[in-house]
Motif scaffolding. Structure first.
Motif, PDB file in Angstrom:
ATOM      1  N   PHE A  35       0.836  -1.195   0.000  1.00  0.00           N
ATOM      2  CA  PHE A  35       0.000   0.000   0.000  1.00  0.00           C
ATOM      3  C   PHE A  35       0.874   1.249   0.000  1.00  0.00           C
ATOM      4  N   THR A  36       0.508   2.209  -0.822  1.00  0.00           N
ATOM      5  CA  THR A  36       1.100   3.535  -0.760  1.00  0.00           C
ATOM      6  C   THR A  36       0.083   4.433  -0.081  1.00  0.00           C
ATOM      7  N   TYR A  37       0.559   5.193   0.910  1.00  0.00           N
ATOM      8  CA  TYR A  37      -0.303   6.070   1.690  1.00  0.00           C
ATOM      9  C   TYR A  37       0.036   7.533   1.414  1.00  0.00           C
ATOM     10  N   GLY A  38      -0.979   8.373   1.523  1.00  0.00           N
ATOM     11  CA  GLY A  38      -0.808   9.814   1.404  1.00  0.00           C
ATOM     12  C   GLY A  38      -1.317  10.495   2.648  1.00  0.00           C
ATOM     13  N   SER A  39      -0.916  11.768   2.801  1.00  0.00           N
ATOM     14  CA  SER A  39      -1.389  12.592   3.908  1.00  0.00           C
ATOM     15  C   SER A  39      -1.416  14.040   3.447  1.00  0.00           C
ATOM     16  N   LEU A  40      -2.526  14.710   3.663  1.00  0.00           N
ATOM     17  CA  LEU A  40      -2.677  16.120   3.302  1.00  0.00           C
ATOM     18  C   LEU A  40      -2.349  16.384   1.834  1.00  0.00           C
ATOM     19  N   GLY A  41      -2.725  15.448   0.960  1.00  0.00           N
ATOM     20  CA  GLY A  41      -2.536  15.632  -0.477  1.00  0.00           C
ATOM     21  C   GLY A  41      -1.146  15.320  -0.997  1.00  0.00           C
ATOM     22  N   ALA A  42      -0.269  14.787  -0.147  1.00  0.00           N
ATOM     23  CA  ALA A  42       1.100  14.486  -0.569  1.00  0.00           C
ATOM     24  C   ALA A  42       1.430  13.030  -0.254  1.00  0.00           C
ATOM     25  N   PRO A  43       2.334  12.422  -1.030  1.00  0.00           N
ATOM     26  CA  PRO A  43       2.768  11.057  -0.713  1.00  0.00           C
ATOM     27  C   PRO A  43       3.414  11.013   0.663  1.00  0.00           C
ATOM     28  N   TYR A  44       3.206   9.905   1.374  1.00  0.00           N
ATOM     29  CA  TYR A  44       3.719   9.779   2.734  1.00  0.00           C
ATOM     30  C   TYR A  44       4.665   8.589   2.878  1.00  0.00           C
ATOM     31  N   GLY A  45       4.228   7.395   2.444  1.00  0.00           N
ATOM     32  CA  GLY A  45       5.057   6.209   2.588  1.00  0.00           C
ATOM     33  C   GLY A  45       4.383   4.989   1.997  1.00  0.00           C
ATOM     34  N   THR A  46       5.130   3.897   1.980  1.00  0.00           N
ATOM     35  CA  THR A  46       4.651   2.647   1.406  1.00  0.00           C
ATOM     36  C   THR A  46       4.920   1.512   2.384  1.00  0.00           C
ATOM     37  N   GLU A  47       3.931   0.619   2.522  1.00  0.00           N
ATOM     38  CA  GLU A  47       4.097  -0.528   3.413  1.00  0.00           C
ATOM     39  C   GLU A  47       3.658  -1.799   2.705  1.00  0.00           C
ATOM     40  N   GLN A  48       4.507  -2.809   2.832  1.00  0.00           N
ATOM     41  CA  GLN A  48       4.208  -4.134   2.303  1.00  0.00           C
ATOM     42  C   GLN A  48       3.806  -5.008   3.482  1.00  0.00           C
ATOM     43  N   TYR A  49       2.656  -5.681   3.335  1.00  0.00           N
ATOM     44  CA  TYR A  49       2.119  -6.541   4.386  1.00  0.00           C
ATOM     45  C   TYR A  49       2.413  -7.989   4.021  1.00  0.00           C
ATOM     46  N   LEU A  50       3.260  -8.605   4.813  1.00  0.00           N
ATOM     47  CA  LEU A  50       3.734  -9.966   4.564  1.00  0.00           C
ATOM     48  C   LEU A  50       2.950 -10.965   5.415  1.00  0.00           C
ATOM     49  N   ALA A  51       3.244 -12.232   5.231  1.00  0.00           N
ATOM     50  CA  ALA A  51       2.600 -13.286   6.023  1.00  0.00           C
ATOM     51  C   ALA A  51       2.993 -13.158   7.490  1.00  0.00           C
ATOM     52  N   ASN A  52       2.194 -13.726   8.350  1.00  0.00           N
ATOM     53  CA  ASN A  52       2.455 -13.764   9.793  1.00  0.00           C
ATOM     54  C   ASN A  52       2.569 -12.372  10.414  1.00  0.00           C
ATOM     55  N   ARG A  53       1.814 -11.435   9.852  1.00  0.00           N
ATOM     56  CA  ARG A  53       1.740 -10.066  10.372  1.00  0.00           C
ATOM     57  C   ARG A  53       3.083  -9.346  10.373  1.00  0.00           C
ATOM     58  N   ARG A  54       3.943  -9.707   9.447  1.00  0.00           N
ATOM     59  CA  ARG A  54       5.209  -9.001   9.242  1.00  0.00           C
ATOM     60  C   ARG A  54       4.971  -7.879   8.236  1.00  0.00           C
ATOM     61  N   VAL A  55       5.752  -6.803   8.347  1.00  0.00           N
ATOM     62  CA  VAL A  55       5.621  -5.656   7.446  1.00  0.00           C
ATOM     63  C   VAL A  55       6.995  -5.144   7.038  1.00  0.00           C
ATOM     64  N   ARG A  56       6.971  -4.384   5.948  1.00  0.00           N
ATOM     65  CA  ARG A  56       8.159  -3.682   5.465  1.00  0.00           C
ATOM     66  C   ARG A  56       7.697  -2.270   5.103  1.00  0.00           C
ATOM     67  N   TRP A  57       8.291  -1.231   5.713  1.00  0.00           N
ATOM     68  CA  TRP A  57       7.866   0.162   5.549  1.00  0.00           C
ATOM     69  C   TRP A  57       8.982   1.002   4.933  1.00  0.00           C
ATOM     70  N   SER A  58       8.593   1.978   4.109  1.00  0.00           N
ATOM     71  CA  SER A  58       9.539   2.955   3.576  1.00  0.00           C
ATOM     72  C   SER A  58       8.854   4.315   3.480  1.00  0.00           C
ATOM     73  N   PHE A  59       9.607   5.373   3.815  1.00  0.00           N
ATOM     74  CA  PHE A  59       9.125   6.737   3.638  1.00  0.00           C
ATOM     75  C   PHE A  59       9.408   7.202   2.207  1.00  0.00           C
ATOM     76  N   LEU A  60       9.222   6.331   1.236  1.00  0.00           N
ATOM     77  CA  LEU A  60       9.376   6.619  -0.193  1.00  0.00           C
ATOM     78  C   LEU A  60      10.817   6.890  -0.600  1.00  0.00           C
ATOM     79  N   ASP A  61      11.779   6.585   0.264  1.00  0.00           N
ATOM     80  CA  ASP A  61      13.186   6.784  -0.079  1.00  0.00           C
ATOM     81  C   ASP A  61      13.881   5.460  -0.403  1.00  0.00           C
ATOM     82  N   ARG A  62      13.107   4.389  -0.465  1.00  0.00           N
ATOM     83  CA  ARG A  62      13.575   3.025  -0.744  1.00  0.00           C
ATOM     84  C   ARG A  62      14.451   2.460   0.373  1.00  0.00           C
ATOM     85  N   ARG A  63      14.531   3.147   1.508  1.00  0.00           N
ATOM     86  CA  ARG A  63      15.196   2.600   2.695  1.00  0.00           C
ATOM     87  C   ARG A  63      14.091   1.975   3.531  1.00  0.00           C
ATOM     88  N   CYS A  64      14.180   0.683   3.710  1.00  0.00           N
ATOM     89  CA  CYS A  64      13.079  -0.057   4.329  1.00  0.00           C
ATOM     90  C   CYS A  64      13.366  -0.426   5.775  1.00  0.00           C
TER      91      CYS A  64
END
Length: 130
Positions: A35-64
């Motif tokens: 999922f890519t999320y926005g806030s106040l009309g601007a991009p905010y970040g992206t989160e990948q939802y994996l199995a077993n309730r694991r996640v991977r998050w990035s503030f759109l800088d590709r650093r996860c």
């Protein structure tokens, strides 16, 4: 009297009155997706939802950041390897997808779903040095 108690409880908790997602509903909606999320009309970040309730998050800088989520008192809370303090959110479904309210400071952040994909989150590798 019981009806009055239920009504007062819903009025005291706006997130519940607006259809806050349960952990099972959240997991069914997000698992295996990015999922890519926005806030106040601007991009905010992206989160990948994996199995077993694991996640991977990035503030759109590709650093996860790797992490996991869990349910706590009706909220969806995230902890990350680099940020161990829980970050708790209420999620509900809006016309355009997920809407997330940061419950650690409800006046601060509301995110909304901008894009949903089955593609993995692209992350850069670890810093390499000599």
């Amino acid at each position: 009297m019981r009806t009055l108690i239920v009504i007062l409880t819903l009025l005291a908790s706006p997130a519940l009155a607006q259809g806050m997602m349960t952990a099972d509903e959240f997991e069914a909606y997000t698992e295996g997706k990015t999922f890519t999320y926005g806030s106040l009309g601007a991009p905010y970040g992206t989160e990948q939802y994996l199995a077993n309730r694991r996640v991977r998050w990035s503030f759109l800088d590709r650093r996860c950041q790797e992490g996991e989520w869990y349910e706590d008192n009706g909220l969806i809370c995230f902890v990350y390897d680099t940020e161990p303090d829980p970050q708790c959110w209420s999620f509900r479904r809006g016309a355009g997808g997920l809407i997330a309210q940061f419950e650690n400071d409800p006046g601060l952040t509301e995110l909304y779903e901008v894009e949903r994909s089955e593609e993995p989150l692209m992350c850069i590798g670890p810093d390499i040095g000599v």
